[in-house]
Motif scaffolding. Structure first.
Motif, PDB file in Angstrom:
ATOM      1  N   LEU A  69       0.833  -1.205   0.000  1.00  9.29           N
ATOM      2  CA  LEU A  69       0.000   0.000   0.000  1.00  9.29           C
ATOM      3  C   LEU A  69       0.866   1.251   0.000  1.00  9.29           C
ATOM      4  O   LEU A  69       0.598   2.216  -0.730  1.00  9.29           O
ATOM      5  N   GLU A  70       1.911   1.234   0.804  1.00  9.16           N
ATOM      6  CA  GLU A  70       2.810   2.385   0.881  1.00  9.16           C
ATOM      7  C   GLU A  70       3.492   2.635  -0.462  1.00  9.16           C
ATOM      8  O   GLU A  70       3.604   3.780  -0.918  1.00  9.16           O
ATOM      9  N   VAL A  71       3.941   1.565  -1.111  1.00 12.81           N
ATOM     10  CA  VAL A  71       4.565   1.695  -2.430  1.00 12.81           C
ATOM     11  C   VAL A  71       3.573   2.268  -3.434  1.00 12.81           C
ATOM     12  O   VAL A  71       3.900   3.166  -4.224  1.00 12.81           O
ATOM     13  N   ALA A  72       2.350   1.752  -3.397  1.00 14.19           N
ATOM     14  CA  ALA A  72       1.320   2.230  -4.325  1.00 14.19           C
ATOM     15  C   ALA A  72       1.054   3.719  -4.148  1.00 14.19           C
ATOM     16  O   ALA A  72       0.945   4.465  -5.131  1.00 14.19           O
ATOM     17  N   VAL A  73       0.981   4.166  -2.902  1.00 19.33           N
ATOM     18  CA  VAL A  73       0.656   5.569  -2.612  1.00 19.33           C
ATOM     19  C   VAL A  73       1.791   6.503  -3.039  1.00 19.33           C
ATOM     20  O   VAL A  73       1.568   7.528  -3.710  1.00 19.33           O
ATOM     21  N   PHE A  74       3.017   6.140  -2.676  1.00 22.18           N
ATOM     22  CA  PHE A  74       4.124   7.081  -2.883  1.00 22.18           C
ATOM     23  C   PHE A  74       4.802   6.956  -4.249  1.00 22.18           C
ATOM     24  O   PHE A  74       5.745   7.697  -4.532  1.00 22.18           O
ATOM     25  N   THR A  75       4.333   6.042  -5.077  1.00 22.25           N
ATOM     26  CA  THR A  75       4.859   5.971  -6.445  1.00 22.25           C
ATOM     27  C   THR A  75       3.803   6.392  -7.477  1.00 22.25           C
ATOM     28  O   THR A  75       4.050   6.318  -8.677  1.00 22.25           O
ATOM     29  N   THR A  76       2.647   6.804  -6.990  1.00 23.23           N
ATOM     30  CA  THR A  76       1.564   7.224  -7.884  1.00 23.23           C
ATOM     31  C   THR A  76       1.482   8.753  -7.912  1.00 23.23           C
ATOM     32  O   THR A  76       1.378   9.398  -6.856  1.00 23.23           O
ATOM     33  N   LYS A  77       1.545   9.330  -9.111  1.00 27.91           N
ATOM     34  CA  LYS A  77       1.468  10.789  -9.246  1.00 27.91           C
ATOM     35  C   LYS A  77       0.048  11.283  -8.977  1.00 27.91           C
ATOM     36  O   LYS A  77      -0.928  10.633  -9.348  1.00 27.91           O
ATOM     37  N   GLU A  78      -0.011  12.426  -8.343  1.00 27.47           N
ATOM     38  CA  GLU A  78      -1.317  13.022  -8.058  1.00 27.47           C
ATOM     39  C   GLU A  78      -1.974  13.506  -9.346  1.00 27.47           C
ATOM     40  O   GLU A  78      -1.304  13.963 -10.273  1.00 27.47           O
ATOM     41  N   GLN A  79      -3.285  13.352  -9.385  1.00 28.80           N
ATOM     42  CA  GLN A  79      -4.088  13.895 -10.482  1.00 28.80           C
ATOM     43  C   GLN A  79      -5.117  14.846  -9.881  1.00 28.80           C
ATOM     44  O   GLN A  79      -6.009  14.413  -9.165  1.00 28.80           O
ATOM     45  N   ASP A  80      -4.911  16.138 -10.132  1.00 24.34           N
ATOM     46  CA  ASP A  80      -5.793  17.164  -9.542  1.00 24.34           C
ATOM     47  C   ASP A  80      -5.809  17.054  -8.015  1.00 24.34           C
ATOM     48  O   ASP A  80      -6.857  17.180  -7.376  1.00 24.34           O
ATOM     49  N   GLY A  81      -4.629  16.805  -7.454  1.00 23.98           N
ATOM     50  CA  GLY A  81      -4.504  16.746  -6.002  1.00 23.98           C
ATOM     51  C   GLY A  81      -4.949  15.443  -5.372  1.00 23.98           C
ATOM     52  O   GLY A  81      -5.009  15.336  -4.145  1.00 23.98           O
TER      53      GLY A  81
END
Length: 412
Positions: free
Chosen positions: A215-227
């Motif tokens: 979960l941590e990897v998924a969150v911090f490697t995914t770019k934000e889209q419109d925040g």
């Protein structure tokens, strides 16, 4: 501040799995057979009356987390040691400090992570102080303590076996991490699909640490889209490095795949057999369920064409219980492929089915007089056993009637 409390600034730099470690039993998820209301370990922790114990279970099942709960609860001096870097000199030094505290009624708890890595000499070093109550030893291990620890140390400790977490329990831990603003990811604007979250929970195979890391990897490697950090199934698959397959262990996929597996063994197709086996294993099927299907096929579809098939299948089932996954997949493959490649005969199956049908629908045949039990007193007076021919007196075979009515059930 005790051993496991961290300043908020320091806590931020710790992995999510560490930050989300439960602080008390109310936050602890799983292992209800050990820490449910009224259970021995629960009572011991609540009353701060811990004795020497060994926590045994697979990775991510909550052994270290339980140690942290105990550390937060106890009034004893709690010291954390790791067996992989622990020398005999360090063991003796810690035990010496514990002996010095003991006369002042100050309890010392030594937590030894990966205790199975200690050699016999190091394990024996704890015995006198554990015996005299100078120290309380808590060991955590992924290996069976009865195999890896000395019998003397085992006999002085309570053994508590932790089970892999259920998928629903892992899901609960993930949701808590997503909502927790103090230690988790609650301050981030995360939009994760139910399908993605469930995939991470299921693919972790009962390992909470693995799930939280993914979960941590998924969150911090995914770019934000419109925040917003948007996590879909594809991202979840990449994060936990496991492909999503449609396999419901209680639905159509379960029964359809098992059916294909059985029919592939029956049809002597080893490649199809191992493919459907792999799908069941990958989908998280209970290996004992698979082993039972192989045993049935060995008897129903191979039978006396190769009696060793049943021996191999039964041995495989016993080995699966002893070894466990993931290595048990090799044993299952060996047995399934043996059955698939063996010559086939369903003569035994057809014979018992036909006989059962006659028993159910026809008048039950009486036992002929010469076959009845003649070992009790008075049997001969009733004519029991009279005229029976003992086959070994005739070289192993003698022509005599075994059914009062001619029947044909078994055909080669």
């Amino acid at each position: 501040m005790n051993l496991f409390e961290e300043k908020s600034s320091e806590l931020k730099n710790k992995p999510l799995a560490f930050r989300m470690s439960p602080r008390n039993l109310e936050e602890y998820v799983g292992q209800r057979h050990l820490i449910g209301e009224g259970k021995l370990l629960r009572r011991a922790i609540d009353s701060d009356r811990i004795t020497s114990l060994i926590l045994y279970g697979p990775p991510g099942s909550g052994k270290t987390a339980l140690a942290r709960v105990i550390a937060n609860k106890t009034k004893a001096i709690f010291q954390w040691l790791n067996a992989s870097t622990l020398s005999i000199e360090e063991i003796r030094r810690n035990l010496s400090f514990a002996r010095q505290r003991s006369p002042r009624s100050e309890k010392t708890i030594l937590f030894i992570d990966e205790i199975h890595r200690l050699n016999r000499v190091s394990q024996d070093a704890f015995l006198p102080d554990v015996e005299e109550g100078n120290v309380i030893l808590i060991g955590a291990t992924t290996e069976n303590p009865f195999f890896y620890l000395t019998s003397a140390l085992v006999s002085r400790s309570h053994i508590f076996e932790l089970k892999p977490l259920e998928d629903e329990e892992v899901l609960e831990i993930l949701k808590r991490a997503l909502s927790d603003k103090e230690r988790g990811l609650g301050n981030l604007n995360i939009d994760i699909t139910d399908e993605a979250l469930w995939h991470i929970a299921k693919s972790s195979e009962g390992d909470a640490r693995k799930a939280l890391s993914a979960l941590e990897v998924a969150v911090f490697t995914t770019k934000e889209q419109d925040g917003v950090i948007k996590i879909d199934l594809k991202t979840a698959e990449e994060s936990i490095q496991r492909k999503h397959i449609v396999y419901d262990k209680s639905g159509d996929q379960h029964y359809d795949t098992a059916s294909a597996f059985i029919k592939s063994m029956r049809g002597s197709d080893p490649d199809a057999t191992v493919y459907w086996l792999a799908k069941m294993i990958y989908g998280g099927e209970d290996p004992r369920f698979i082993a039972r299907r192989i045993i049935i096929a060995a008897s129903e579809d191979v039978g006396n064409a190769d009696p060793m098939a049943l021996v191999v299948a039964n041995s495989a089932a016993q080995a699966v219980e002893m070894i466990g996954m993931p290595e048990a997949r090799i044993i299952l493959a060996q047995a399934a492929l043996y059955v698939a490649k063996a010559p086939k005969s369903n003569a035994c199956y057809r014979a018992i089915e036909a006989a059962m049908k006659d028993i159910e629908h026809e008048r039950t045949l009486p036992v002929p007089e010469h076959l009845k039990d003649a070992h009790y007193s008075g049997a001969k007076k009733l004519g029991r056993g009279e005229g029976y021919k003992y086959p070994h007196d005739y070289g192993g075979y003698v022509n005599q009637q075994y059914l009062p009515k001619k029947k044909k059930y078994y055909t080669e």
